[in-house]
Design an enzyme around this catalytic site. Structure first.
Site, mmCIF file in Angstrom:
data_model
loop_
_atom_site.group_PDB
_atom_site.id
_atom_site.type_symbol
_atom_site.label_atom_id
_atom_site.label_comp_id
_atom_site.label_asym_id
_atom_site.label_seq_id
_atom_site.Cartn_x
_atom_site.Cartn_y
_atom_site.Cartn_z
ATOM 1 N N ARG A 156 19.842 -77.661 -19.083
ATOM 2 C CA ARG A 156 19.395 -76.579 -18.191
ATOM 3 C C ARG A 156 20.559 -75.724 -17.714
ATOM 4 O O ARG A 156 20.507 -74.505 -17.743
ATOM 5 C CB ARG A 156 18.719 -77.172 -16.955
ATOM 6 C CG ARG A 156 17.402 -77.861 -17.180
ATOM 7 C CD ARG A 156 16.854 -78.223 -15.797
ATOM 8 N NE ARG A 156 15.633 -78.977 -15.857
ATOM 9 C CZ ARG A 156 15.573 -80.308 -15.967
ATOM 10 N NH1 ARG A 156 16.663 -81.017 -16.046
ATOM 11 N NH2 ARG A 156 14.409 -80.921 -15.994
ATOM 12 N N ARG A 177 23.704 -82.712 -28.531
ATOM 13 C CA ARG A 177 23.199 -83.789 -29.393
ATOM 14 C C ARG A 177 22.209 -83.238 -30.414
ATOM 15 O O ARG A 177 22.178 -83.631 -31.556
ATOM 16 C CB ARG A 177 22.517 -84.861 -28.544
ATOM 17 C CG ARG A 177 23.497 -85.882 -28.009
ATOM 18 C CD ARG A 177 22.804 -86.878 -27.161
ATOM 19 N NE ARG A 177 22.051 -86.185 -26.111
ATOM 20 C CZ ARG A 177 21.426 -86.784 -25.119
ATOM 21 N NH1 ARG A 177 21.427 -88.073 -25.023
ATOM 22 N NH2 ARG A 177 20.767 -86.083 -24.205
ATOM 23 N N THR A 178 21.379 -82.259 -29.949
ATOM 24 C CA THR A 178 20.410 -81.653 -30.872
ATOM 25 C C THR A 178 20.500 -80.133 -30.765
ATOM 26 O O THR A 178 20.977 -79.611 -29.753
ATOM 27 C CB THR A 178 18.964 -82.064 -30.499
ATOM 28 O OG1 THR A 178 18.789 -81.806 -29.101
ATOM 29 C CG2 THR A 178 18.706 -83.533 -30.781
ATOM 30 N N THR A 235 32.477 -78.661 -14.742
ATOM 31 C CA THR A 235 31.641 -78.761 -13.534
ATOM 32 C C THR A 235 30.605 -79.878 -13.725
ATOM 33 O O THR A 235 29.555 -79.866 -13.090
ATOM 34 C CB THR A 235 30.913 -77.423 -13.230
ATOM 35 O OG1 THR A 235 30.283 -76.969 -14.419
ATOM 36 C CG2 THR A 235 31.859 -76.375 -12.721
ATOM 37 N N SER A 236 30.930 -80.839 -14.623
ATOM 38 C CA SER A 236 29.967 -81.924 -14.878
ATOM 39 C C SER A 236 30.348 -83.168 -14.089
ATOM 40 O O SER A 236 29.945 -83.327 -12.931
ATOM 41 C CB SER A 236 29.870 -82.204 -16.377
ATOM 42 O OG SER A 236 31.120 -82.592 -16.932
ATOM 43 N N ARG A 237 31.157 -84.034 -14.672
ATOM 44 C CA ARG A 237 31.696 -85.198 -13.976
ATOM 45 C C ARG A 237 33.135 -85.399 -14.422
ATOM 46 O O ARG A 237 33.448 -85.227 -15.620
ATOM 47 C CB ARG A 237 30.885 -86.466 -14.308
ATOM 48 C CG ARG A 237 29.549 -86.577 -13.620
ATOM 49 C CD ARG A 237 29.680 -86.807 -12.103
ATOM 50 N NE ARG A 237 28.407 -87.015 -11.451
ATOM 51 C CZ ARG A 237 27.647 -86.066 -10.893
ATOM 52 N NH1 ARG A 237 28.051 -84.813 -10.906
ATOM 53 N NH2 ARG A 237 26.497 -86.363 -10.308
ATOM 54 N N GLU A 266 37.009 -89.186 -6.691
ATOM 55 C CA GLU A 266 36.741 -88.178 -5.663
ATOM 56 C C GLU A 266 36.666 -88.843 -4.307
ATOM 57 O O GLU A 266 36.071 -89.926 -4.198
ATOM 58 C CB GLU A 266 35.421 -87.461 -5.978
ATOM 59 C CG GLU A 266 35.520 -86.669 -7.265
ATOM 60 C CD GLU A 266 34.260 -85.877 -7.615
ATOM 61 O OE1 GLU A 266 33.300 -85.901 -6.816
ATOM 62 O OE2 GLU A 266 34.241 -85.253 -8.664
ATOM 63 N N HIS A 285 33.994 -80.511 -5.675
ATOM 64 C CA HIS A 285 32.642 -80.865 -6.135
ATOM 65 C C HIS A 285 31.555 -80.101 -5.360
ATOM 66 O O HIS A 285 30.742 -80.700 -4.653
ATOM 67 C CB HIS A 285 32.429 -82.382 -6.024
ATOM 68 C CG HIS A 285 31.344 -82.877 -6.943
ATOM 69 N ND1 HIS A 285 31.367 -84.123 -7.530
ATOM 70 C CD2 HIS A 285 30.188 -82.302 -7.373
ATOM 71 C CE1 HIS A 285 30.285 -84.294 -8.266
ATOM 72 N NE2 HIS A 285 29.549 -83.191 -8.187
ATOM 73 N N GLY A 287 29.538 -77.631 -6.949
ATOM 74 C CA GLY A 287 28.755 -76.892 -7.943
ATOM 75 C C GLY A 287 27.435 -76.343 -7.433
ATOM 76 O O GLY A 287 27.092 -75.190 -7.672
#
Ligand code: DGY
Length: 319
Positions: A156, A177-178, A235-237, A266, A285, A287
């Site tokens: 998303r 992945r797809t 901006t993920s982990r 963190e 963190h 986001g």
């Protein structure tokens, strides 16, 4: 029923619970996570838990929570929760996807712009009284408009970042992945291998969840493949990146710069070597941290809690 809420939330949010249930325990301190011992104590007779990414919801905790029906996290990410163990015990687990997509994409793009155009350095130059004159090459950075962006993880948020990139006339590559046909049709995004994405992108944006498979997925080999002018955004982990390898890549200028909203640990310590570098922009963190989005996330986390307590299917259950 007893509900434990591990962070201070606006009154209107807490009232959604306290108007319905006899006991709502809210951790008292505003900017600190609930201490582990206190949470372990409170969870023993709790029916519901409204948690967040700073609490570790592991086997030890779940095994003491004999009445618990639902764990609802105020986040899309749930890597702090032992979901398998919870499900084994018949505890539903909820999270808050969707409502934070646009705010997180905004922040990702903000970080991309700030890092490539050196916004923080510019502010420092003025604040420290080092701005002596306009200069033809003063604080020149990397051009965003028309550049190639490589999005790793076309979920998303990846889609919403692609939408913004399209507005900046960027060429969009992605790895996932797809294949994501909608991204290809709507934003002319091109699916490519990880190696091709790393080699061809001016901006490499990491947007994958934290799992065993993604742990330190960007390390020395990946940074070596990137262009010398590449800007890396995460901006993920933080656990998705090998921070020692990132430090080396930035310090040796084998990549141009990095913009990070997340870290392996963190809060990151102010004395961390990464923070000594000039070619880095860092945020704590944040986001999804627009007022509107955080309120929506909190409401959704409460709704998930209520559904779980009332034996209904959660609005967003972790699958
Ligand atoms: C999440 O939701 O997982 C973020 O990291 C905080 O918004």
């Amino acid at each position: 029923m007893k509900v434990v809420v591990t962070r201070q939330l606006p009154n209107e949010i807490i009232e959604m619970l306290s108007n319905r249930y006899e006991e709502v325990v809210v951790w008292e301190k505003e900017d600190e996570p609930i201490p582990r011992e206190r949470l372990l104590r409170e969870i023993v007779d709790a029916d519901g838990l409204l948690t967040n990414l700073t609490d570790k919801i592991d086997k030890e905790l779940l095994s003491q929570a004999t009445k618990l029906k639902v764990v609802s996290t105020l986040a899309v990410g749930f890597d702090n929760i032992d979901v398998v163990e919870a499900k084994k015990r018949g505890i539903q687990v909820g999270h808050t996807p969707g409502v934070l997509t646009e705010a997180t994409a905004d922040l990702t793009f903000a970080l991309l712009l700030a890092t490539s155009r050196r916004l923080v350095e510019g502010m420092d130059v003025i604040r420290e009284n080092r701005w002596t004159s306009w200069g033809p090459f003063l604080l020149t950075g990397q051009q965003v408009h028309g550049a190639t962006i490589g999005i790793i993880g076309m979920g998303r948020i990846g889609m919403s970042v692609a939408k913004r990139a399209k507005g900046f006339s960027m060429n969009i590559l992605y790895h996932n992945r797809t294949r994501h046909l909608e991204a290809e049709e709507e934003f002319d995004a091109t699916y490519c291998s990880m190696d091709d994405l790393l080699e061809q992108s001016d901006f490499v944006v990491l947007l994958v969840p934290s799992t065993k498979e993604t742990h330190k997925m960007i390390g020395t080999a990946e940074f070596e493949r990137m262009k010398k002018t590449a800007v890396f955004i995460n901006t993920s982990r933080g656990t998705n990146v090998d921070e020692d390898a990132l430090y080396k890549a930035l310090e040796s200028q084998s990549i141009y710069a990095a913009g990070l909203d997340v870290f392996e640990e963190e809060p990151i310590s102010a004395s961390h070597p990464l923070l000594k570098l000039n070619n880095i922009t860092v945020l704590p963190h944040v986001g999804s941290a627009s007022i509107q989005t955080r309120l929506q996330m909190a409401k959704l986390a409460v709704d998930n809690t209520i559904c779980g307590l009332e034996g209904k299917t959660l609005i967003h259950e972790v699958k």
